[in-house]
Design an enzyme around this catalytic site. Structure first.
Site, PDB file in Angstrom:
ATOM      1  N   TYR A  73      10.232  -2.407   4.307  1.00 53.71           N
ATOM      2  CA  TYR A  73       8.913  -1.383   4.413  1.00 53.71           C
ATOM      3  C   TYR A  73       7.899  -1.692   3.422  1.00 53.71           C
ATOM      4  O   TYR A  73       8.191  -1.408   2.251  1.00 53.71           O
ATOM      5  CB  TYR A  73       9.120  -0.107   4.849  1.00 53.71           C
ATOM      6  CG  TYR A  73       7.767   0.697   5.090  1.00 53.71           C
ATOM      7  CD1 TYR A  73       7.430   0.777   6.465  1.00 53.71           C
ATOM      8  CD2 TYR A  73       7.222   1.651   4.119  1.00 53.71           C
ATOM      9  CE1 TYR A  73       6.368   1.253   6.746  1.00 53.71           C
ATOM     10  CE2 TYR A  73       5.977   2.148   4.484  1.00 53.71           C
ATOM     11  CZ  TYR A  73       5.460   1.809   5.580  1.00 53.71           C
ATOM     12  OH  TYR A  73       4.454   2.733   6.207  1.00 53.71           O
ATOM     13  N   HIS A 109       2.440  -0.022   8.122  1.00 50.88           N
ATOM     14  CA  HIS A 109       1.246   0.817   8.830  1.00 50.88           C
ATOM     15  C   HIS A 109       0.122   0.223   8.171  1.00 50.88           C
ATOM     16  O   HIS A 109      -0.132   0.150   7.016  1.00 50.88           O
ATOM     17  CB  HIS A 109       1.351   2.530   8.561  1.00 50.88           C
ATOM     18  CG  HIS A 109       2.453   2.887   9.320  1.00 50.88           C
ATOM     19  ND1 HIS A 109       3.875   3.005   8.777  1.00 50.88           N
ATOM     20  CD2 HIS A 109       2.734   3.273  10.694  1.00 50.88           C
ATOM     21  CE1 HIS A 109       4.642   3.627   9.774  1.00 50.88           C
ATOM     22  NE2 HIS A 109       3.879   3.728  10.740  1.00 50.88           N
TER      23      HIS A 109
END
Length: 181
Positions: A73, A109
């Site tokens: 991530y 994101h």
């Protein structure tokens, strides 16, 4: 004319304030103290980017084990505006790709109006796989795209046309073969 130098360096207790300052300038989000404690423990997954010995960018990642999957991530990857489009982001991204082989997927994101970041990641094969409404608490727009890149190792003798061989001149890395799905 002098040659420009891009290097990556470790995030340490001695330079963590530089990362904090950089993040306040580059990102619209404020990161809490726990973020920086985690970054100090991230090892090779957190790096400062230097351009001619000046800190101008940083990448911070973690291993995410949610949704019954293991993936890398990308928490932050950013560069000061005057130093963009000089290859610094690419150097940071290639560094984290050394770890993506183990995890198979990269995810992050991105605020829905951050077209520069979206185009940067699409250049490296990321796709928008979801949009999270009200992802951000104190910024507008509050929605975020979920960008993901899936890597699948191929058999050594695979004849797939979507196979890419990546060789890095860095002595620590080995040639890798991926299929981008």
């Amino acid at each position: 004319m002098t040659r420009s130098s891009i290097e990556l360096g470790d995030v340490t207790p001695h330079n963590i304030k530089q990362l904090k300052k950089l993040n306040t300038v580059v990102f619209p989000v404020s990161y809490n103290d726990k973020f920086y404690v985690d970054v100090l423990e991230a090892g090779e997954l957190a790096k400062l980017a230097y351009y001619n010995d000046i800190v101008v960018g940083a990448v911070c990642c973690r291993i995410d084990n949610t949704e019954n999957q293991r993936r890398l991530y990308i928490m932050t990857l950013g560069c000061l505006f005057p130093y963009r489009r000089l290859g610094i982001g690419t150097v940071m991204f290639e560094h984290i790709m050394n770890f993506a082989e183990k995890d198979g997927k990269l995810r992050q994101h991105v605020q829905i109006n951050n077209n520069g970041a979206i185009e940067f990641y699409k250049k490296f094969g990321f796709e928008i796989v979801d949009t999270k409404e009200q992802y951000y608490k104190r910024i507008e727009p509050a929605d975020a795209h979920v960008l993901q890149k899936t890597l699948r190792r191929t058999a050594p003798n695979s004849n797939s046309t979507a196979t890419s061989t990546t060789a890095n001149s860095n002595s620590r890395s080995k040639a890798r073969q991926f299929t981008f799905v």
